[in-house]
Structure formats: C-alpha cells, structure tokens
Write an enzyme that holds these catalytic residues in place. Structure first.
Site, PDB file in Angstrom:
ATOM      1  N   ARG A   1      15.663  -0.966  -0.712  1.00 53.64           N
ATOM      2  CA  ARG A   1      15.348  -1.970   0.315  1.00 53.64           C
ATOM      3  C   ARG A   1      14.339  -1.495   1.352  1.00 53.64           C
ATOM      4  NH1 ARG A   1      18.189  -5.983   3.567  1.00 53.64           N
ATOM      5  NH2 ARG A   1      18.221  -5.480   5.776  1.00 53.64           N
TER       6      ARG A   1
ATOM      7  N   HIS B   1      12.164 -13.414   2.743  1.00 52.33           N
ATOM      8  CA  HIS B   1      13.168 -12.526   2.164  1.00 52.33           C
ATOM      9  C   HIS B   1      13.928 -13.227   1.051  1.00 52.33           C
ATOM     10  CE1 HIS B   1      13.264  -9.537   5.568  1.00 52.33           C
ATOM     11  NE2 HIS B   1      12.719 -10.548   6.194  1.00 52.33           N
ATOM     12  N   SER B   2      14.768 -12.473   0.381  1.00 52.41           N
ATOM     13  CA  SER B   2      15.791 -13.113  -0.460  1.00 52.41           C
ATOM     14  C   SER B   2      17.057 -12.245  -0.344  1.00 52.41           C
ATOM     15  CB  SER B   2      15.335 -13.214  -1.924  1.00 52.41           C
ATOM     16  OG  SER B   2      15.416 -11.963  -2.592  1.00 52.41           O
ATOM     17  N   TYR B   3      18.259 -12.635  -0.642  1.00 51.06           N
ATOM     18  CA  TYR B   3      18.592 -13.967  -1.106  1.00 51.06           C
ATOM     19  C   TYR B   3      19.583 -14.622  -0.138  1.00 51.06           C
ATOM     20  CZ  TYR B   3      22.694 -11.375  -2.803  1.00 51.06           C
ATOM     21  OH  TYR B   3      23.814 -10.542  -2.883  1.00 51.06           O
TER      22      TYR B   3
ATOM     23  N   TYR C   1      23.850 -13.247  10.322  1.00 53.80           N
ATOM     24  CA  TYR C   1      24.604 -12.203  11.031  1.00 53.80           C
ATOM     25  C   TYR C   1      23.746 -11.688  12.175  1.00 53.80           C
ATOM     26  CZ  TYR C   1      22.154  -9.588   7.232  1.00 53.80           C
ATOM     27  OH  TYR C   1      21.244  -9.127   6.313  1.00 53.80           O
TER      28      TYR C   1
END
Lengths: 286, 331
Positions: free
Chosen positions: B149, B218-220, B270
């Site tokens: 990432r 971004h995903s997902y 979040y």
C-alpha cells in the site's frame, strides 16, 4: 461427544405458483452465545439512529457466523444492503444491534439477483472479538440444490491433486481459474469462521487472497485442506496472514483450526492468534 | 533473389509479432487489463505524441527510489488557467485506480471536440492527471507483494519500509486516524510531507496557485467522500459538497446500478488524519473529493480485470459531474 440429532425438518418445498416472498422464513436459525440481559444506559435517539457503520458491522459479523455455521461452500452469502436496524449500548459499552438486511449469493457471477432476507441480533462486547450472533435467514438456495452443489464442489476438489503449490488465488489480476473456484469457495468458508472470531465493534475483515494451498488425504474421504489466507482488516488497512486447516465433507460439520499473525513490528515475533472450532451438529447455543 | 526477399519478409513478420505485445498506439492499447509501470509510462508517451496540442507530460519530481513522477496536463491554451487535479494509485495495491486513470486519459482526448460537456470544461479549465502517484509502491506490487500500500521509503531506526502517502499530508498530521508505527499500513511518516511523492504534489499545487478542484482516487468500498477525515467537524462548505457528491453519485449509479455512499471521510469511512483532500480543502481548494471505487469486499483490491472498463466508465460520469460543476461555479 454428544450423539447426533437429526437437524430440524425443513418445511416442504414451496408450491410452484408461490411467489418467492411467500417462502417460509426460519429455515435456518442459528444462535451464538447468549447476550447478557441487564439495564441499558443509553439508546440512540430515533431521529439520529445508530451510526450506519455499526449496522453494516453487525451485518458482516452475522454473515460470517452464518456462513460458517451453514457449512456449505456453495451457498455462501454476502451483504447486499442493510434495510433497518437499531442499537442499544449499555454502561459497559456493550452494544446490542438488531437489524434486517438482504444478502446475495457469494458464489454467483455478479448480476445474479437473489436477495435473501435476514434478521439478526448481534452483541458486541465493547472492543472484544467474537460477537455473539443470533441470525435467521430466508433460504437463498433450495436444500437439495445446495446439497447437489456441495457434492459437485466436493468431487471437483477431490480431482485436484497438489499442483496447487505456489499458486495464488486469485492471481494479481483478480482472476480465478474455473478449476480453482471450489478451492476459493471452501477457503472462504473456513475463513468465515476466522473472520467472525476476529470481528469486533470496530474491526472487520475481508478475504484478500489465498496462497500455499495443500490438500491432504483422509481415510474417510473428507477434504483436508491447509492454506494461508491474507485477510484485509479494513479500519487499520492491515493485511493479516492466517494459516488455516480445515476438514470438510458435504453435509458434515466443518472443522477449522487457525493461526493468524498479528504483524506490528518485525522485531515483535510474538503476537499470534490461534483458534479452532468444530461446527456443532445441533443448532443450539454454545 | 526471391528466396532472400521472402526470408527478409519472414524475419520482419517475426519481429512485428514480437512487438505486438507492446501497444503501438493508444488505439490498440488494452484498457481491459492491468499493466506494468513501464507499460503505463509508454502509454503516457504515446498519448502525448498522438495529441501534442492537447496533452503534455510534466515531471513533478522523483520517487524515493528515483522513478519519475509524471503528470499529464490537458489544456487547450491560456496561461495558468483554473485547473482540476486528479490522482490515481496513491495506494499502490488499488490497481483499478491506475487502470482507470489510463482510461480517463484516453477518454479525455477522445471526447474533446466531440462531447460538448468535456469540450466546455477544457475550453476554460486545465486538467492535471497523475496516473501512478506512487510508482515505487506500484513496481513493488508487481515484483514482490501485490498487496503493498505504502511508499517504499526507509525509516531510520526501523526495519519496516514505507509510509502511508495518504496520512502524510499537512492536515491534522499525526492526530488520531494514522499510526506512528513505521510497520503499520497507516504509518504517517516522520513528518508532514516527508514522502517525496506527497511533497511533489504539494509543491506543484502551491506553485500553480489556481487549482479549483482536487480529486484523489482509491479503492475499494464504493464511496464518494469529502473533507474532513481528521476531525468530525463539518467543513464550512459541507452543504454544497454534499449536494455535488449526491449528484455525482447519481450520475455514477445511472450507468450500471453500482451503489455508492457519500459523505465526509470521518462520518462515512473512518477517522483518517493527514489525508490529501483535507489538505487541499484547507488550502482553499473547495471542491476536494476522494473516491473509493469498486467493489465492496467480494474481490477487494484484486478486482477482476473484466471490471476495469465498467468501473472507469461509471466513475467518469461522476468525475464529469464534478468537472462541470467546477466550471459552472467559479470562485
């Protein structure tokens, strides 16, 4: 070991003319550990409602639990939509969520509309894992069809020997070879147990990828299956490798043993998590 | 003599077949598969070569491991026109985003002069598109770990590599919603903008001075998000951003029925500190949005390649909504 009791008899097949909605509910009632009763200190006010995330969290927990207990790799469910729900939180920050949600057949190609409805009560013990789940769903797949599909999957698995070494499922491009599809579905079934156990009020998991698959012989013809699954925990974005060992035969309870790595620092060699379960033969509290 | 000619022709044929794996134009590039960094960089060069009046390639910096950071500029002229920034692939494992970025680039050149909406946008605004925002991470997802990432920067005092480039921006940096552990996937880095991949964009945007919309992809999860992530408090423009998000999502869903939720980062997904769009918004870039593309967990990061084009197509409708809105609401 308790003697086996036959499962509760399912209602008879629906009459051909009956619409889908008329199918009887309560075909699969599964209960987890009993939620404690006791005074609830606070309830969300009706106008605000529980945070939407909490309802989805509860739905996911319920589905992982349901999938594991149903023990059928060809009839796995995923969340379609939460329809309604409410939650109560007590002084100990324990959270009870009641909700209604729809599901889809996991195994199908996308676009297949099979929205089975479920209602559930999920109890989160503050930040602790293993939420207690009480879930009831309308049957998505007719019982004999499900048994046939499970048996078909079983036969496909039996034909795969061990050229599964070094194979990642799916590959980097998200592709799963049709011959390996049963492996993925069975792995998802075993992983459901792990994901349910690890789910908390705030943590939730998806199965990202599968590797290191080994299939072993058993004397009684069961599928004995050893693999590593990479779970994606959403709120921390961590990838958690779990080694899972499962034994499965169609129509028989699934046994799962697992060992997850909690990776925080390479220096921190400790921090593993283990668990195991045998799905009880009776649908009762445990 | 004839035999010699024949063998020459045979040889040429063989060579052509060998090169066929590599696209010779953006018209025979395969948009329905995932590509390597090299293939995407080749695509960028092809696109520019084919559309020199509309597209140019800028290098805004170099990655930690020395890879060029390329941004495509789509412009019909003017001098420092108000512009829209779009980035894909800041998190390298989110492969559908870089793949969509490639598709968007082609879509823009195809539609300019044909589609009235995008033509109107480009006649007044510029578009900047960074397709591989984290090339070191991306190369690593190909060579070693498909689920990487972060960046690939080395942190002294730790064996762990990389910082989360979407926790490294100077907006609530280091607050709750990021990790201070270098081994964590959401490690914020040793200081705001410590990651060169982030700093390069910050410098570019500040130097440009006229960016009017900032979109990170971004995903997902299938979400369209606006600021803030680092705190619960609503942004001053919350009502307007919510309306824009609502109509963008409606446009997206209209194509294939893909359901998206929308709202602020904090309330929808979040708490996340140091995120790109929080920084952009605080810089005065009002129309700051973040997308989380397909799916909702069934395939997650490993989205089958067959879904690249449908994902890009539906997302483009949402992007167009935001682009048009930005055009029609100058500030």
């Amino acid at each position: 070991m308790q003697p086996r009791r036959p499962p509760p008899p399912a209602p008879g097949p629906p009459r051909p003319a009956a619409p889908l909605l008329a199918l009887p509910l309560l075909l699969l009632a599964v209960q987890g550990a009993a939620a404690p009763t006791g005074p609830e200190a606070a309830e969300w006010r009706p106008d605000t409602g529980p945070p939407h995330g909490l309802l989805r969290q509860a739905a996911r927990a319920a589905l992982h639990f349901l999938n594991f207990r149903a023990g059928s790799p060809s009839a796995l469910r995923v969340l379609a939509a939460v329809q309604e729900g409410r939650a109560r939180i007590n002084a100990k920050k324990e959270c009870t969520v009641d909700l209604v949600f729809t599901t889809e057949h996991y195994n199908s190609e996308e676009g297949e509309e099979r929205l089975g409805k479920c209602s559930a009560r999920v109890f989160f013990r503050n930040q602790k894992p293993r939420p207690a789940v009480n879930v009831t769903c309308a049957r998505l797949m007719e019982k004999t069809k499900r048994q046939q599909e499970d048996y078909r999957l079983y036969k496909q698995m039996k034909q795969l020997r061990n050229p599964l070494d070094g194979v990642s499922i799916p590959d980097s491009h998200g592709h799963i070879d049709p011959s390996l599809r049963p492996v993925w579905e069975l792995a998802f079934l075993g992983s459901s147990y792990v994901m349910w156990e690890k789910t908390t009020r705030f943590l939730h998991y998806y199965m990202a990828q599968l590797s290191g698959v080994k299939q072993w012989e058993t004397n009684d013809g069961a599928i004995d299956f050893d693999y590593t699954v990479l779970l994606h925990e959403f709120s921390t974005q961590e990838i958690i490798p779990c080694r899972i060992h499962l034994v499965w035969s169609p129509g028989k309870p699934l046994t799962v043993k697992y060992h997850c790595q909690e990776l925080l620092a390479p220096e921190d060699a400790s921090g593993t998590e283990e668990g195991s379960a045998v799905a009880p033969t009776e649908l009762s509290n445990f | 003599m004839i035999e010699d000619v024949q063998s020459l022709l045979d040889e040429e044929q063989e060579q052509m077949l060998a090169f066929q794996a590599r696209a010779s134009s953006t018209d025979n590039f395969n948009y329905a598969t995932y590509h390597s960094l090299e293939e995407i960089y080749d695509f960028i060069d092809l696109l520019v070569a084919e559309n020199p009046k509309l597209v140019s390639k800028l290098q805004i910096g170099s990655s930690y491991e020395g890879r060029p950071l390329y941004v495509l500029k789509f412009s019909t002229g003017g001098k420092n026109r108000p512009a829209i920034w779009i980035d894909t692939g800041i998190h390298s494992r989110e492969w559908v985003t870089q793949a969509s970025g490639v598709w968007f680039a082609k879509k823009i050149v195809q539609d300019y002069g044909r589609d009235p909406a995008i033509t109107a946008v480009l006649d007044s605004l510029d578009i900047f598109l960074e397709i591989v925002t984290n090339p070191d991470g991306f190369a690593y997802t190909h060579s070693t770990n498909r689920l990487w990432r972060k960046t690939r920067s080395h942190t002294s005092g730790s064996l762990c590599v990389g910082a989360d480039p979407n926790r490294n921006w100077d907006a609530g940096f280091g607050l709750a919603g990021a990790s201070s552990s270098p081994c964590s996937e959401t490690y914020h880095g040793k200081s705001a903008n410590s990651e060169v991949e982030v700093k390069s964009i910050v410098d570019f945007v500040k130097d440009h001075g006229n960016i009017k919309a900032f979109i990170s992809i971004h995903s997902y999860s299938q979400l369209l998000l606006y600021p803030y992530g680092y705190k619960k408090a609503a942004v001053a423009d919350q009502k307007e951003l919510d309306e824009v998000a609502k109509s963008a999502v409606a446009a997206l869903t209209s194509l294939y029925g893909t359901k998206f939720q929308y709202g602020s980062i904090y309330t929808t997904i979040y708490q996340a500190s140091g995120s790109s769009i929080d920084w952009a918004y605080n810089q005065g870039i009002k129309y700051s949005f973040s997308f989380e593309l397909r799916d909702t967990g069934r395939n997650g990061f490993l989205l089958p390649a067959s879904q690249i084009i449908p994902t890009a197509e539906e997302t483009w409708l949402a992007l167009q909504t935001i682009l048009e809105y930005t055009l029609n609401h100058p500030y």
